[in-house]
Design a protein around this motif. Structure first.
Motif, PDB file in Angstrom:
ATOM      1  N   LEU A 149      38.339  58.863   4.979  1.00 15.61           N
ATOM      2  CA  LEU A 149      38.866  57.513   4.832  1.00 15.61           C
ATOM      3  C   LEU A 149      40.381  57.557   4.650  1.00 15.61           C
ATOM      4  N   PHE A 150      40.876  58.533   3.908  1.00 14.64           N
ATOM      5  CA  PHE A 150      42.324  58.666   3.718  1.00 14.64           C
ATOM      6  C   PHE A 150      43.028  58.865   5.065  1.00 14.64           C
ATOM      7  N   GLN A 151      42.494  59.739   5.875  1.00 11.51           N
ATOM      8  CA  GLN A 151      43.103  59.995   7.183  1.00 11.51           C
ATOM      9  C   GLN A 151      42.959  58.785   8.110  1.00 11.51           C
ATOM     10  N   THR A 152      41.838  58.090   8.007  1.00 15.67           N
ATOM     11  CA  THR A 152      41.649  56.897   8.842  1.00 15.67           C
ATOM     12  C   THR A 152      42.687  55.833   8.518  1.00 15.67           C
ATOM     13  N   LEU A 153      42.897  55.582   7.225  1.00 13.75           N
ATOM     14  CA  LEU A 153      43.898  54.587   6.826  1.00 13.75           C
ATOM     15  C   LEU A 153      45.316  55.059   7.152  1.00 13.75           C
ATOM     16  N   SER A 154      45.548  56.360   7.102  1.00 13.15           N
ATOM     17  CA  SER A 154      46.867  56.870   7.491  1.00 13.15           C
ATOM     18  C   SER A 154      47.122  56.630   8.977  1.00 13.15           C
ATOM     19  N   HIS A 155      46.107  56.814   9.793  1.00 10.67           N
ATOM     20  CA  HIS A 155      46.242  56.516  11.224  1.00 10.67           C
ATOM     21  C   HIS A 155      46.485  55.024  11.447  1.00 10.67           C
ATOM     22  N   ILE A 156      45.791  54.198  10.661  1.00 13.36           N
ATOM     23  CA  ILE A 156      45.988  52.748  10.795  1.00 13.36           C
ATOM     24  C   ILE A 156      47.422  52.376  10.415  1.00 13.36           C
ATOM     25  N   ALA A 157      47.937  52.972   9.352  1.00 10.51           N
ATOM     26  CA  ALA A 157      49.313  52.680   8.934  1.00 10.51           C
ATOM     27  C   ALA A 157      50.317  53.092  10.005  1.00 10.51           C
ATOM     28  N   ASN A 158      50.027  54.155  10.734  1.00  7.14           N
ATOM     29  CA  ASN A 158      50.914  54.622  11.806  1.00  7.14           C
ATOM     30  C   ASN A 158      50.584  53.960  13.142  1.00  7.14           C
ATOM     31  N   ASN A 159      49.681  52.982  13.111  1.00  8.23           N
ATOM     32  CA  ASN A 159      49.293  52.233  14.313  1.00  8.23           C
ATOM     33  C   ASN A 159      48.692  53.159  15.377  1.00  8.23           C
ATOM     34  N   GLN A 160      47.821  54.064  14.909  1.00  8.38           N
ATOM     35  CA  GLN A 160      47.164  55.012  15.811  1.00  8.38           C
ATOM     36  C   GLN A 160      45.650  54.819  15.744  1.00  8.38           C
ATOM     37  N   THR A 161      45.004  54.968  16.867  1.00 11.77           N
ATOM     38  CA  THR A 161      43.541  54.845  16.896  1.00 11.77           C
ATOM     39  C   THR A 161      42.917  56.083  16.261  1.00 11.77           C
ATOM     40  N   VAL A 162      41.744  55.900  15.691  1.00 13.98           N
ATOM     41  CA  VAL A 162      41.030  56.993  15.042  1.00 13.98           C
ATOM     42  C   VAL A 162      39.541  56.675  15.083  1.00 13.98           C
ATOM     43  N   GLY A 163      38.726  57.707  15.316  1.00 14.86           N
ATOM     44  CA  GLY A 163      37.280  57.487  15.364  1.00 14.86           C
ATOM     45  C   GLY A 163      36.891  56.514  16.458  1.00 14.86           C
ATOM     46  N   VAL A 164      36.126  55.502  16.098  1.00 18.86           N
ATOM     47  CA  VAL A 164      35.674  54.495  17.067  1.00 18.86           C
ATOM     48  C   VAL A 164      36.543  53.236  17.022  1.00 18.86           C
ATOM     49  N   LEU A 165      37.597  53.235  16.214  1.00 24.08           N
ATOM     50  CA  LEU A 165      38.476  52.074  16.128  1.00 24.08           C
ATOM     51  C   LEU A 165      39.300  51.931  17.400  1.00 24.08           C
ATOM     52  N   THR A 166      39.303  50.727  17.937  1.00 21.75           N
ATOM     53  CA  THR A 166      40.127  50.431  19.101  1.00 21.75           C
ATOM     54  C   THR A 166      41.533  50.043  18.651  1.00 21.75           C
ATOM     55  N   GLN A 167      42.427  49.900  19.613  1.00 16.43           N
ATOM     56  CA  GLN A 167      43.803  49.561  19.262  1.00 16.43           C
ATOM     57  C   GLN A 167      43.893  48.182  18.636  1.00 16.43           C
ATOM     58  N   SER A 168      43.111  47.242  19.136  1.00 13.07           N
ATOM     59  CA  SER A 168      43.133  45.886  18.557  1.00 13.07           C
ATOM     60  C   SER A 168      42.587  45.890  17.130  1.00 13.07           C
ATOM     61  N   GLN A 169      41.570  46.681  16.862  1.00 12.57           N
ATOM     62  CA  GLN A 169      41.027  46.773  15.511  1.00 12.57           C
ATOM     63  C   GLN A 169      42.006  47.468  14.563  1.00 12.57           C
ATOM     64  N   VAL A 170      42.735  48.449  15.083  1.00  9.30           N
ATOM     65  CA  VAL A 170      43.745  49.120  14.267  1.00  9.30           C
ATOM     66  C   VAL A 170      44.846  48.143  13.882  1.00  9.30           C
ATOM     67  N   GLU A 171      45.308  47.332  14.818  1.00 14.41           N
ATOM     68  CA  GLU A 171      46.348  46.344  14.518  1.00 14.41           C
ATOM     69  C   GLU A 171      45.835  45.283  13.540  1.00 14.41           C
ATOM     70  N   SER A 172      44.557  44.893  13.676  1.00 13.61           N
ATOM     71  CA  SER A 172      43.980  43.916  12.755  1.00 13.61           C
ATOM     72  C   SER A 172      43.900  44.487  11.343  1.00 13.61           C
ATOM     73  N   ALA A 173      43.444  45.730  11.211  1.00 11.62           N
ATOM     74  CA  ALA A 173      43.339  46.355   9.895  1.00 11.62           C
ATOM     75  C   ALA A 173      44.712  46.628   9.307  1.00 11.62           C
ATOM     76  N   ARG A 174      45.684  46.930  10.154  1.00  2.47           N
ATOM     77  CA  ARG A 174      47.041  47.240   9.685  1.00  2.47           C
ATOM     78  C   ARG A 174      47.719  46.019   9.070  1.00  2.47           C
ATOM     79  N   SER A 175      47.398  44.859   9.585  1.00  6.76           N
ATOM     80  CA  SER A 175      48.016  43.635   9.075  1.00  6.76           C
ATOM     81  C   SER A 175      47.221  42.983   7.947  1.00  6.76           C
ATOM     82  N   ALA A 176      46.013  43.478   7.655  1.00  6.95           N
ATOM     83  CA  ALA A 176      45.180  42.897   6.595  1.00  6.95           C
ATOM     84  C   ALA A 176      45.765  43.248   5.231  1.00  6.95           C
TER      85      ALA A 176
END
Length: 359
Positions: free
Chosen positions: A117-144
């Motif tokens: 989870l730590f690495q997943t959130l780090s990827h989200i903070a860097n606006n990078q996809t990880v696992g099954v997260l798509t780019q749109s989901q990463v941007e949505s989670a990054r702005s939440a």
């Protein structure tokens, strides 16, 4: 490292995405509630899967409690030899199959998911996809955001990094400090509850010292490393601490360790409700039954001469048949002449004249 943990990234991100789809039916899909509750639900799934380890932890704690009298003897016997004392303690653990580190199993088992989870959130903070997260989901989670702090932000982030996430540095640090304090306090209370209520404090053992040390070390660890955790990870760890605290309170109240304060309090509650009133009665009944067996078996130990010397007195537990046989052996000797006289007087009927003739 990423290749080794990639299956965990996929598993963690997949669980979060599935819960995010569920909560998006109620909240805005870009809101912090949808993503924050998804992380909370991830914790619940992991903790349910770790229930067998929690049960093993409880059994190990009980075994340690049962070994405390033996530990105390070892301490008293080798109080001047610390090395021999440690060797005897380890031998006792091996012989009984007890692991004093079993209380750390749930935390150790969660570590891989925590790292993922730590690495997943780090990827989200860097606006990078990880696992099954798509780019749109990463941007949505990054702005939440949670209370104005993005779930991918950290206490140590710079003002520029926080501004890129659409938040202020003061808000992020305030939220992270509050969550770190709550996280450390819940961990301290959980460990303190285990020591004060579910352990026998009369016996001082190395296990007690270990638990006391963990009670102070874990909150410090959370406080030191928490400033480097993203807000989403703090949500994860705060949720798992609250789960552990509630789970432990339930177990201590329903099934406390014998000899502990919680066990005495539970016995007192049951006694007030009248559920322990039958125990003394059962004990008295068993004692009365044992006394009755002893009373019945006591006459059998007398010899034959002792039973005959008792005369016509009936001893406790003595059978009536021997008493009936004794008079039968004595009465024929004293009554035999009378029976002969009665038989001689019957055929001739002049029994009375014979008596007069004697006179």
């Amino acid at each position: 490292m990423n290749t080794i943990l990639s299956p965990l990234y996929i598993a963690v991100s997949w669980i979060i995405v599935q819960f995010h789809k569920l909560y998006s039916l109620v909240f805005d899909e870009d809101s912090g509630w949808a993503w924050g509750l998804s992380i909370v639900s991830l914790v619940i799934v992991i903790r349910i899967a770790l229930i067998p380890l929690f049960v093993k932890q409880i059994k190990s704690t009980r075994n340690m409690q049962a070994l405390q009298p033996q530990m105390k003897k070892i301490q008293e016997r080798y109080k001047n030899d610390r090395q021999r004392q440690s060797e005897e303690m380890m031998k006792l653990y091996r012989d009984t199959g007890t692991n004093p580190l079993s209380s750390c199993l749930p935390i150790l088992a969660q570590s891989p998911f925590f790292i993922a989870l730590f690495q997943t959130l780090s990827h989200i903070a860097n606006n990078q996809t990880v696992g099954v997260l798509t780019q749109s989901q990463v941007e949505s989670a990054r702005s939440a955001t949670i209370f104005g702090a993005p779930i991918a932000s950290r206490f140590m982030d710079s003002a520029r990094d926080v501004a890129e996430l659409g938040a202020s540095l003061g808000t992020v640090r305030t939220v992270t400090i509050i969550m770190i304090v709550l996280m450390s306090a819940s961990q301290f209370f959980t460990q303190r509850q285990l020591m004060t209520k579910n352990m026998n404090l009369d016996v001082k053992t190395p296990y007690m010292n270990q638990q006391k040390m963990l009670m102070y070390i874990f909150p410090i660890i959370f406080a030191v490393f928490g400033i480097n955790f993203p807000v989403g990870v703090l949500i994860y760890w705060l949720t798992t601490n609250v789960w552990t605290m509630g789970q432990q309170m339930y177990v201590i109240a329903r099934n406390p360790t014998p000899g502990s304060l919680a066990f005495k309090q539970r016995q007192e509650r049951l006694r007030k409700k009248g559920k322990l009133a039958e125990e003394p009665v059962e004990t008295d009944t068993k004692k009365a039954a044992e006394a009755a067996r002893a009373a019945r078996s006591q006459p059998k130990r007398q010899s034959k001469a002792q039973r005959q010397s008792g005369g016509g007195q009936q001893q406790p537990g003595q059978v009536e048949k021997p008493q009936a046989e004794k008079p039968q052996t004595q009465k024929p000797q004293g009554q035999q002449p009378r029976r002969q006289q009665s038989k001689k007087s019957q055929p001739g009927k002049p029994s009375k004249p014979s008596a007069n003739s004697k006179k």
